[in-house]
Write an enzyme that holds these catalytic residues in place. Structure first.
Site, PDB file in Angstrom:
ATOM      1  N   ARG A  95      -5.176   6.573  -0.698  1.00 18.90           N
ATOM      2  CA  ARG A  95      -3.712   6.618  -0.677  1.00 18.90           C
ATOM      3  C   ARG A  95      -3.154   7.487  -1.802  1.00 18.90           C
ATOM      4  O   ARG A  95      -2.081   8.066  -1.673  1.00 18.90           O
ATOM      5  CB  ARG A  95      -3.128   5.208  -0.713  1.00 18.90           C
ATOM      6  CG  ARG A  95      -3.587   4.389   0.506  1.00 18.90           C
ATOM      7  CD  ARG A  95      -2.707   3.227   0.832  1.00 18.90           C
ATOM      8  NE  ARG A  95      -3.412   2.265   1.653  1.00 18.90           N
ATOM      9  CZ  ARG A  95      -3.608   2.371   2.977  1.00 18.90           C
ATOM     10  NH1 ARG A  95      -3.141   3.417   3.631  1.00 18.90           N
ATOM     11  NH2 ARG A  95      -4.277   1.441   3.638  1.00 18.90           N
ATOM     12  N   ASP A 116       0.816  -1.224   0.000  1.00 20.15           N
ATOM     13  CA  ASP A 116       0.000   0.000   0.000  1.00 20.15           C
ATOM     14  C   ASP A 116       0.849   1.273   0.000  1.00 20.15           C
ATOM     15  O   ASP A 116       0.316   2.373  -0.050  1.00 20.15           O
ATOM     16  CB  ASP A 116      -0.938   0.001   1.216  1.00 20.15           C
ATOM     17  CG  ASP A 116      -1.987  -1.099   1.108  1.00 20.15           C
ATOM     18  OD1 ASP A 116      -2.318  -1.509  -0.027  1.00 20.15           O
ATOM     19  OD2 ASP A 116      -2.479  -1.560   2.161  1.00 20.15           O
TER      20      ASP A 116
HETATM   21  C1  S3P Z   1      -5.099  -6.014   3.386  1.00 21.17           C
HETATM   22  C2  S3P Z   1      -4.321  -6.685   2.479  1.00 21.17           C
HETATM   23  C3  S3P Z   1      -3.751  -6.072   1.283  1.00 21.17           C
HETATM   24  C4  S3P Z   1      -3.740  -4.548   1.368  1.00 21.17           C
HETATM   25  C5  S3P Z   1      -5.046  -4.007   1.893  1.00 21.17           C
HETATM   26  C6  S3P Z   1      -5.369  -4.578   3.252  1.00 21.17           C
HETATM   27  C7  S3P Z   1      -5.661  -6.764   4.529  1.00 21.17           C
HETATM   28  O1  S3P Z   1      -4.527  -6.447   0.170  1.00 21.17           O
HETATM   29  O2  S3P Z   1      -3.453  -3.982   0.112  1.00 21.17           O
HETATM   30  O3  S3P Z   1      -4.996  -2.594   1.979  1.00 21.17           O
HETATM   31  O4  S3P Z   1      -6.204  -6.132   5.462  1.00 21.17           O
HETATM   32  O5  S3P Z   1      -5.578  -7.989   4.522  1.00 21.17           O
HETATM   33  P1  S3P Z   1      -4.258  -7.841  -0.600  1.00 21.17           P
HETATM   34  O6  S3P Z   1      -4.332  -8.906   0.411  1.00 21.17           O
HETATM   35  O7  S3P Z   1      -5.365  -7.978  -1.601  1.00 21.17           O
HETATM   36  O8  S3P Z   1      -2.916  -7.672  -1.251  1.00 21.17           O
END
Ligand code: S3P
Length: 428
Positions: free
Chosen positions: A388, A315
């Site tokens: 973001r 992120d």
């Molecule tokens: C998150 C996992 C990430 C991240 C998101 C929050 C989570 O996504 O980008 O902001 O809380 O498990 P992905 O698991 O799809 O990569």
């Protein structure tokens, strides 16, 4: 929202609660039969989407002083059929994790989200859940939400090799695995954030880790803690880490930052770039490590960010792109194709919007190439309704000649006070 250039940022920032951990705290507490107090919960739109969904399933969530929540569930089998469509809003974590949790319930439910969420891939969750015997259907051959989740019958454990490193997919499977009739083994191509596993342990659920696999045995109940203290979100701290690094005469103290090693890629990369970062006062917040972080302005150099570190800073790429524009030399990002399926296509959005400020960034299929340092001009830039993006643009503007951010309200998704804190830290 206009953000003007500033000569320095100084002060102390209490970092708001971690978004990922806030979601998980509500979901697990909602399966307990004793009340759970949650402190430093992230009161932002994404986490409130999870609260609203859990309330619709008859979990009580009450808000007390200082935003402290008390969650009272009806036990491990206590969720009830919702009378309405569940709305995850903008939140990928809500819809994907809840799909795992709802898929194992003996009732029907429907989940949807906003225009952005309805464009994000859901087959990655539906496919492994189907192998467990869970029946979820979605729009366009089950690629997109809305999702219809049928009442569960027999749920079996699976062995699953995840094609992408995604904590959301992993967590959906692990939540469903709790209700299966045999163990589940999930293998990750690269370690993604492990907040679900740590939260399971906080609720007395054994988690076995073998190499890159996680093994979960089904359970009949959870043993809830009386209280969960949510650490500050390093993904929110990231904006201050970059801002203070690239704006001369800055010094910030970031208090209570989660430093779970599956999340600290930003610290590793900024340190490699030459940032002046001191991690102090390391301590534990339940099973999550936290620290205070001091960051001062520094001369940054370009860096290579490859696939192996991407899950640990997934992120943070938009704001790291801003750091790279202020660094001396080339920064190359590869293996970041997942950014194309976030709240917006973040590779395309950073190139387009920072481009309006004069930045020349090359977009590749799976990343970016940035040659720094570059001079940025004042411009009007659009957030693409992506929190973001809005905050990364604000950091770029504050470090340069200012920026007008169109559609800035999306910061409410993860950091509602971001702009007021930025105003308070400015030195002129
Ligand atoms: C998150 C996992 C990430 C991240 C998101 C929050 C989570 O996504 O980008 O902001 O809380 O498990 P992905 O698991 O799809 O990569």
């Amino acid at each position: 929202m206009k953000v003007t250039g500033t000569t320095g940022l100084k002060g102390t920032v209490n970092i708001p609660g971690d978004k990922s951990i806030s979601h998980r705290s509500i979901m697990l507490a909602g399966l307990a039969d004793t009340p759970v107090k949650i402190t430093n919960f992230l009161h932002a739109a994404d986490c409130w989407s999870t609260i609203d969904c859990m309330r619709a399933l008859r979990v009580r969530v009450e808000q007390g002083d200082a935003g402290v929540l008390t969650v009272t569930g009806n036990g491990f089998y206590g969720l009830r059929e919702p009378h309405e469509v569940l709305d995850a809003g903008n939140s990928g974590t809500t819809i994907r994790l809840m799909t795992g949790l709802l898929g194992v319930q003996p009732f029907f439910s429907v989940m949807t989200g906003d225009a952005s969420l309805r464009k994000r891939p859901m087959a990655r969750v539906i496919t492994p859940l189907a192998r467990m015997g869970i029946n979820v259907k979605g729009r366009e051959q089950s690629r997109y939400a809305p999702l219809a989740i049928l009442a569960a019958e027999q749920i079996q454990g699976i062995e699953y090799d995840m094609p992408v490193a995604s904590a959301q997919v992993k967590s959906a499977i692990l939540l469903a695995a709790l209700f299966a009739n045999s163990p589940t083994i999930v293998a990750e191509p690269m370690p993604s954030r492990d907040h679900t596993e740590r939260m399971f342990e906080t609720f007395g659920i054994p988690v076995k880790r073998e190499g890159n696999s996680i093994i979960i045995e089904p359970v009949q109940k959870v043993d809830a803690p009386e209280q969960i203290d949510v650490p500050g979100d390093i993904s929110s701290a990231a904006f201050w880490l970059v801002a203070a690094s690239i704006i001369p005469n800055s010094q910030l103290v970031l208090v209570n930052v989660g430093i779970n090693p599956t999340r600290t890629g930003i610290l590793d990369i900024l340190t490699q770039m030459g940032a002046d970062i001191t991690v102090t006062n390391e301590r534990w917040s339940g099973r999550e490590p936290v620290a205070d972080i001091i960051v001062r302005s520094a001369k940054l150099q370009g860096v290579t960010i490859g696939a192996e570190i991407i899950p640990r800073l997934i992120d943070e790429i938009p704001v790291l792109t801003v750091a790279a524009l202020f660094a001396e030399g080339q920064t190359i990002v590869t293996g970041a194709e997942e950014l194309r399926v976030k709240e917006t296509d973040r590779l395309k959005a950073v190139v387009l919007e920072l481009g309006k400020m004069g930045a020349a960034i090359d977009e590749t299929a799976d990343g970016l190439i940035i040659n720094g340092p570059q001079k940025l001009n004042f411009a009007s830039c659009n957030s693409h309704h992506d929190h973001r993006m809005a905050m990364a643009l604000a950091v770029a503007g504050a470090a340069a000649q200012g920026v007008e951010i169109e559609e800035p309200d999306c910061v409410k998704i993860s950091y509602p006070d971001f702009f007021s804190i930025l105003a308070a830290l400015r030195q002129e």
